[in-house]
Each structure stands twice: as C-alpha cells, then as structure tokens.
Enzyme design. Sequence first.
Site, PDB file in Angstrom:
ATOM      1  N   MET A   1       0.805  -1.113   0.208  1.00  0.00           N
ATOM      2  CA  MET A   1      -0.099   0.045  -0.041  1.00  0.00           C
ATOM      3  C   MET A   1       0.842   1.049   0.029  1.00  0.00           C
ATOM      4  SD  MET A   1      -2.598   1.823   0.122  1.00  0.00           S
ATOM      5  CE  MET A   1      -3.865   0.423  -0.026  1.00  0.00           C
ATOM      6  N   CYS A   2       0.299   2.179  -0.736  1.00  0.00           N
ATOM      7  CA  CYS A   2       1.450   3.484  -0.899  1.00  0.00           C
ATOM      8  C   CYS A   2       0.501   4.597  -1.298  1.00  0.00           C
ATOM      9  CB  CYS A   2       2.294   3.348  -1.996  1.00  0.00           C
ATOM     10  SG  CYS A   2       3.387   1.788  -2.058  1.00  0.00           S
ATOM     11  N   GLY A   3       0.999   5.904  -0.937  1.00  0.00           N
ATOM     12  CA  GLY A   3       0.571   7.066  -1.556  1.00  0.00           C
ATOM     13  C   GLY A   3       1.403   7.339  -2.700  1.00  0.00           C
TER      14      GLY A   3
END
Length: 608
Positions: A1-3
């Site tokens: 999960m990333c921004g």
Amino acid sequence: MCGICCVLNFSPSKLFETGVAENLKRRGPNSSREIKKTVTHLSYECLFSAHVLHMRGHLTPQPLEDANGNVFLWNGEVFGGLDVGCQENDTRCLFQHLSTQDSPEHVLSVMSCIRGPWAFIYYQAAKHWLWFGRDFFGRRSLLWRCGAEKKSLALTSVATYLPGTDHPQWQELPALGVYRLDLEACFHLDFLKLELYPWLHPGDAPPLINQFSEENLSSCMSVVMNGSGLCLTTPVCPLNKTIARTVQETAHTFGSQPSVEDLDLLLKCDHKKKLANRFLDVLSNAVQKRVQCLPCDIPSLQPHKEEADIAILFSGGIDSMILAALADSHVPLGKPIDLLNVAFKLQDPKRQKESKKMHKKKTGSINSCPEESLELSRFDVPDRITGRAGLQELKVLNPERKWNFVEINVTQEELHDMRQKHICHLVHPLDTVLDDSIGCAVWFAARGVGLVQDGTERSPFTSPAKVVLTGIGADEQLAGYSRHRVRYRTSGIEGLVQELGMELERISSRNLGRDDRVITDHGKEARFPYLDEEVVSFLNSIPVWEKAELSLPRGLGEKLLLRLAARELGLGPSAMLPKRAMQFGSRIAKLENHQEKASDKCSRLYMA
C-alpha cells in the site's frame, strides 16, 4: 500500500497545494522518496513521489527507477495472475515484468494478468510515455486534476479540499481502463491528449467515452479511445442475465419472521447446499490470500504478547460475520483478530433521563450507579448490540481464538473536529451526505482506537492491525439493498438483473476510492474479499435467483446464498439479520440534520 503521485508540467505551474504531501505520507509511513525527470528538448518536467506502507517481502522504497530511466509507482497487491512469491515484493516483480518490453501490447498484457487491487503510474523514458490507471473495480484511489490554462496534469492517491480556491477541483480517475499520455506528441500540441485502453470482454465493442465532461477536463486536455483497438481483458466473467427459471420452487411456506430453520430447510436441497459450499470455497480462498503472507512485525519489547495483524470492520451483520469466521480458519490460532465496532454517541436527554430512572429503580439510588456505565450506555447503538451478539457466536465457533471486540465510541465533538482536520480531505472529491456519513464512520472504525473488555473491566485499546477487511461488494452482488427489492417489485427478475449489472459498473465511483482513502489514512490497507476476481466471477456466472430470492421475506430472501453459506459455517442468528446501512447502525445519521437526503450535497464537508 502506498501514497503515489505524479506532477507533469510543460510550463511552470503549481498543481499541489499544502497538505497533499502530508496526506500521502499518512498512507505510507515506512518510506518516502521523490524522483524528478526533466526533458529539456521537449520542455516537460515530471515529479514522481511515493510513500510506502510496507506489506510484502523486503521493504522497497518507491518510486522505482531502472537503468533505462523508466520510473514505476505502484499502489496495489498482486493476489494472483503473476508469479509473486510470499516473501517477494510485488512492486519490484511487477516493474521487472513491465520493463522487459516497451510496447503498448506488453504493458496491457501485464496489467490484464493481475488479480488484485491496484493503481499505478509508469513512465517509459525512451518513448516519453506516461501510463496510469486503476483496476477494474477501482479498489485503489487515484485522483487527477488538469491545469486550468497551461499544459499540466497531477495524479495522486489522495488530495486536499481547499474552500474558495480558484484551482480546478480534483476528480476521481474513471476506472475505465489504462490511460497513456504521449509527452512527445503533446509537445507539438496546445493540449494534453490522453489515449484510453479500456477494459473489455472478448468480442465486446469499445465503450462510449462519456464520463469526461467539461467539469472533469480543462480546455487543455482531451481523452480519446486509442486508435489501435488495443484493450485490457476484463478480469471477471460477464454477468449471467438469464431470466427464465430452471430451478424447481420449494413447496414450503415461509412466515413473515424468517428463522434459521428456514435456511436449514432450504439446505436440504442438494443443489442449494452444493452451491453454498462452492461459494464458501471461493470466498474462503479470497480471504486466505488477504490474511496471509504479511510482513513480520518488528520484535516487540514484550515478545510474548501477540498482537493482531488482521482487523475487520465489524457490525455483527452477516457480511462481517462471514469474513470473521473465514479469517479465523486462516489466521494462526495464537494471533488475535480485531473486530472494529463503531458507535456515535446519541445526544438524547430523554434517553439519558430514562436510563437514570431505570438504574435508580434497580439500585434504589441513582448515585450507586457508576456514571461511566451510564455514559457507555449512550453508545448502545444497533451495530453495537448486534456486534456483541456476533462476538458470542464467534466465541462458540472458536473459543480458543482471542477476539478483540473494539468498542470505538465517538462523540459529536470529536466527529466535528476530525471531520475538519482530516476526513473532509479524504472524502473529497465526493461530497454527498451519504459520503460524509460513511466516510466518517469508516475513518473512526479503521483508526481502531477504543475499548476492549476483559472480564468485567474495559481498558483502552488501539488496534495495531495493518490489514482491514471490509464487506463491501456483498450487497451489490447479492441484492442486499432495499432498492433491489423496489426494482424487483416494479420490474421483476429482468429489472433486478439490470440493477445488479449497474451496481458493479458504478462501484468504483460510488464507494471504493473513498473507502480506500479513508482507511489508508491510518497507515492501514483496505482489503475487499467480496470483490476478489474469482468471487465476482463465480457470482456473475450463476442466475440471479440462485443469489437472492426477493419473493421471500426480508432477512431471508436478500443475499440468500450468503445466508445459506453462513449456516454451513455454523453461524446462527446473525445469518438472519436484515441489511442495516452503516450510517444507521452506527447512528451517525442521527447526529446531523434529519431532513437531509443521502444524495444531497453535504455542507459539513465544506466547513473546514
């Protein structure tokens, strides 16, 4: 999960306001990095930025860049389709797959294979191509915004809302397929020309591009269907639209108040029993993929104390109960499972007065009742009551499991404070009363800060789980909403089929981007087992009356297949609970203007 985010400029232009970087970093607290690409002869500049939440394999900072100058940003999970080992990092594996060739056909082939949620940005340096897109269901957020006057584009997982600004507002990128921007071609144009490579079933005609109104695009950008006829292969089978019944009706008469005995009677039919168990097998596999292969936590100062890796948005309703029961079969027994149950404090003086009277009657003195007990009773909303009942069912199924039932109690004051500080920016660009209610409820639930009862004592507790399972997708596929009964009454099975077909088509724009932004604001990852590609394909493959029988009473006919599966798992009263929307079950809808409609524009989201 990333921004993840990318800012493209053909001339000096600031598209990111203060706050975007902070919101991105909250999504990915484990690593932050930037790469800037400047191509002087074509007068463009790209800034790539990523903030990583470590979930799989070795921690891999993003953006990734290879020896050829290609840059890759990935916000997703590969649960199937590509060979990624449990201890491998899927970002690195996927980048290696993409980098082996540079043709559009290859990029589309790789992205079509992936099973799991994703949003990505991929820059091919030699070609000057910028690719980006979201998965078929839009399970990962990606927003975009064009410059009002200059050739510029910004892409980001999450943005901010600025009231009264002259900037064009953000929009959710339509999950229609993958987009390609030819930066060399755009150098010679006065606008940015985006090519769309759509999701298509084999043999289908390309869709009409009608999601791009003047509100979505500035005068400096256009979106066209790619001229080569290339597309991505849709990862699920088409919806079964069979209308004529082929299953024999049961002769049993059902009462207005259904019971588990009704489900047991239906399960005497071999066909229904086999179908329920086939569904359970597929759904169990989807849950297993989402609760295993998690990163090893940093050793605790108290190594003997086990903490949960998995949490579930939990109301005690059938959707969350089945997720909990299936997670129980795949999570090691020594690991707790956190059940996140949110309630909003009722501002009801009459109820408080009645509670005090009741305690006085029982004890003889109002002062002998602890004020804490009175205060907690004001959080006894419907979802709290069914949640506690569901907890008891789970304890019967597996008394050896440690179930942390987290009572997340939210006051009106804290709701207003957090809405203005955080939630309004996460819900943006959605802005209805429904988006506000669900966005706020899910944000507080996913934060996981509440109380856990151990014996007779309640103590403060914060869920450490990085993975949050949510039941979204069950109602949309199994006719769980009241609007499905309305459509069935007015248009029969044919109308219901049309309604269910529409549900999956619009789920990316109605729910999933918002829920992804809200949950991951806590450095946690939202996972949606009911929207696993194999689960959706299985449900799409069977006729509608196998999934729901809306001629049966409420609490039985809607989501009938899921209720039968619940009985096969050993669940009891929870298998019969009718649908109750989160905004009503948590009572957040009672805190605000009762005259509002769910589709109204919510003024509270613009007060920050």
